[in-house]
Write an enzyme that holds these catalytic residues in place. Structure first.
Site, short mmCIF file in Angstrom:
data_model
loop_
_atom_site.label_atom_id
_atom_site.label_comp_id
_atom_site.label_asym_id
_atom_site.label_seq_id
_atom_site.Cartn_x
_atom_site.Cartn_y
_atom_site.Cartn_z
N HIS A 53 5.98 95.03 -67.71
CA HIS A 53 6.36 93.62 -67.49
C HIS A 53 6.30 93.25 -66.01
O HIS A 53 7.11 92.48 -65.51
CB HIS A 53 7.76 93.34 -68.05
CG HIS A 53 7.88 93.57 -69.52
ND1 HIS A 53 7.50 92.64 -70.46
CD2 HIS A 53 8.30 94.66 -70.23
CE1 HIS A 53 7.70 93.12 -71.68
NE2 HIS A 53 8.18 94.34 -71.57
N ASN A 126 10.87 90.22 -76.82
CA ASN A 126 9.43 89.91 -76.74
C ASN A 126 9.12 88.68 -77.58
O ASN A 126 10.01 88.12 -78.23
CB ASN A 126 8.60 91.10 -77.25
CG ASN A 126 8.66 92.30 -76.34
OD1 ASN A 126 8.57 92.18 -75.13
ND2 ASN A 126 8.81 93.48 -76.93
#
Length: 486
Positions: A53, A126
């Site tokens: 990320h 997510n």
């Protein structure tokens, strides 16, 4: 009146255009401490990027509770209809580095930090309701397969499909990723999920299993492979820029939060293992219940301090919200804060973006870059100087455990293909066509017949049409595939 230029320690800065030198042509004098300080700070401007990320964007806003949930949880932000809680959200790509195009096919991170009256609460999820693996021991290997080949330094289809084909539990998430939701048109137009099962506890000690769903009020919109490829060549920060510009133009994006609530005992005996993050809970069995709305209405005033230094962790829980036995979640409870200690330093929670809005009192002290060292308060316990006391009401609710210790897989109704098949059958004909085309384009870059065989057999078991179409797209004989053993 213009601001006066100063050093980091507040001294006035006389000349920011010229170094001190011995004569107009130099050399530079070592006594020019302003130059040395400026260069030394510049040399250290980049903190280590996130292992995963790394590339992302964020903004600030608020959560408004629309449905009092005190029947199910004593959590501060979910009690009292109309209650407002400030927050920050960060969206991201899982695999790519910080400079990578943000429109490349990938799962998108969807994280929220709520600044509640009882401390910070984070939902670190997510844009998909499931994940690739369900055991934290496999997580580093999964991420390695998504990163770069140690020899060529290239990202390769072979590495990721090799891992997936040997990890049958990944098929459900792979089907999401290779489908339309792998390419969201914007961060504003995608849903978010807590993915794991969590536990809510009310003031009477009653326990409930819950799953978070954050539905985009802008709708879910995705782009095609061709569109994503064209955009990535023109603007590597397309999704970031879209989010910033929308908020800058007062087109504030919002998401409605829903939860699925499972009674404690029912959840333990549900038809699927609710602690296996590769599984979903049917909305027909447990419908979505509306909780409130999250709105982003403020761009970062400084992207580094507001977004890069933001540190999210599923271990940031508050009274009324607890972890479940989910194995992957249990691993994340440690790993997320540990990676922030490496990335930002041991006192990362002293940074303004990570500080809670309520006061902090504990016995942790010192360390690099400590900001709030709690003054002269006693720094050990037990003590006779009225130091901070435990809050017994915040104790974690007991969970009954059974079984034996040892390295062991999930063994409750293990099935990694049925839900993937259900997802495939939910797709429209056009969505199925795009899914098959995307998988074909990926697997054509894989030379290994073993990898293709293992993956197609999993897809066939999920749905015969699914596996057969992928085999046909690759000019492979499905009967030969099904009869081959590795």
């Amino acid at each position: 009146m213009s601001k006066k230029l100063t050093t980091e320690t507040g001294q006035p800065w006389a000349d920011n255009q010229h170094s001190q030198t011995a004569g107009s042509r130099g050399p530079v004098l070592m006594q020019d401490y302003d130059l040395l300080e400026k260069l030394a700070h510049f040399d250290r401007e980049r903190i280590p990027e996130r292992v995963v990320h790394a590339k992302g964007a964020g903004a600030k806003g608020e959560f408004v509770l629309e449905n009092d949930m005190s029947k199910y949880t004593k959590a501060d932000l979910f009690n009292g209809s109309g209650k407002k809680t400030p927050l920050i959200m960060r969206f991201s790509q899982v695999a790519g580095e910080k400079g990578y195009p943000d429109t490349v096919r990938d799962v998108r991170g969807f994280s929220v930090k709520f600044y509640t009256q009882k401390g910070n609460y984070d939902i670190v999820g997510n844009n998909t309701p499931v994940f690739f693996v369900n055991d934290p021991l496999k997580f580093p290997d999964f991420i390695h397969s998504q990163k770069r080949d140690p020899k060529t330094n290239r990202r390769t289809q072979t590495m990721q499909w090799d891992f997936w084909s040997h990890s049958p539990e990944s098929l459900h998430q792979v089907t999401y990723l290779m489908g339309d939701r792998g390419l969201p048109t914007s961060y504003r137009e995608m849903n978010g999920y807590g993915s794991h099962t969590f536990k809510w506890v009310n003031k009477n000690g009653e326990q409930f299993w819950i799953k978070y769903h954050l539905k985009s009020d802008q709708g879910v919109v995705n782009m095609t492979n061709d569109a994503a490829e064209k955009i990535s060549g023109k603007d590597t920060d397309f999704l970031q820029n879209d989010l910033f510009d929308a908020i800058d133009n007062e087109n504030y994006p919002s998401w409605t939060m829903y939860v699925q609530i499972l009674p404690y005992e029912e959840g333990l005996h549900y038809k699927w293992d609710i602690f296996d993050v590769t599984k979903t809970v049917s909305h027909k069995d447990y419908p979505l219940i509306k909780v409130g709305k999250l709105t982003l209405n403020e761009n970062p005033s400084n992207n580094f301090t507001d977004v890069e230094e933001a540190a999210f962790s599923p271990a940031n829980l508050i009274p009324g919200i607890e972890a479940s036995p989910d194995k992957l979640l249990q691993g994340r409870l440690f790993s997320y804060k540990d990676t922030q200690r490496y990335r930002l330093g041991v006192n990362f929670e002293d940074l303004p973006i990570n500080k809670p809005i309520n006061e902090v009192h504990n016995y942790e002290r010192d360390g690099s870059m400590k900001i709030n060292n709690q003054g002269s308060e006693v720094n050990y316990e037990p003590n006779s100087f009225d130091g901070p006391k435990e809050t017994l009401a915040a104790s974690v609710t007991p969970v009954d455990l059974e079984g034996h210790s040892g390295n062991q897989p999930y063994n409750y109704k293990v099935d990694y293909t049925t839900q993937a098949g259900d997802l495939y059958r939910l797709f429209t004909d056009d969505e199925k066509d795009r899914l098959i085309e995307t998988i074909k384009d990926c697997l054509l870059q894989v030379d290994s017949q073993e990898i293709k065989t293992l993956e197609i057999k999993q897809m066939y078991k999920a749905d015969p049409e699914y596996g057969s179409r992928v085999a046909k797209a690759l000019n492979l004989n499905i009967d030969e595939i099904l009869s081959t053993e590795y």
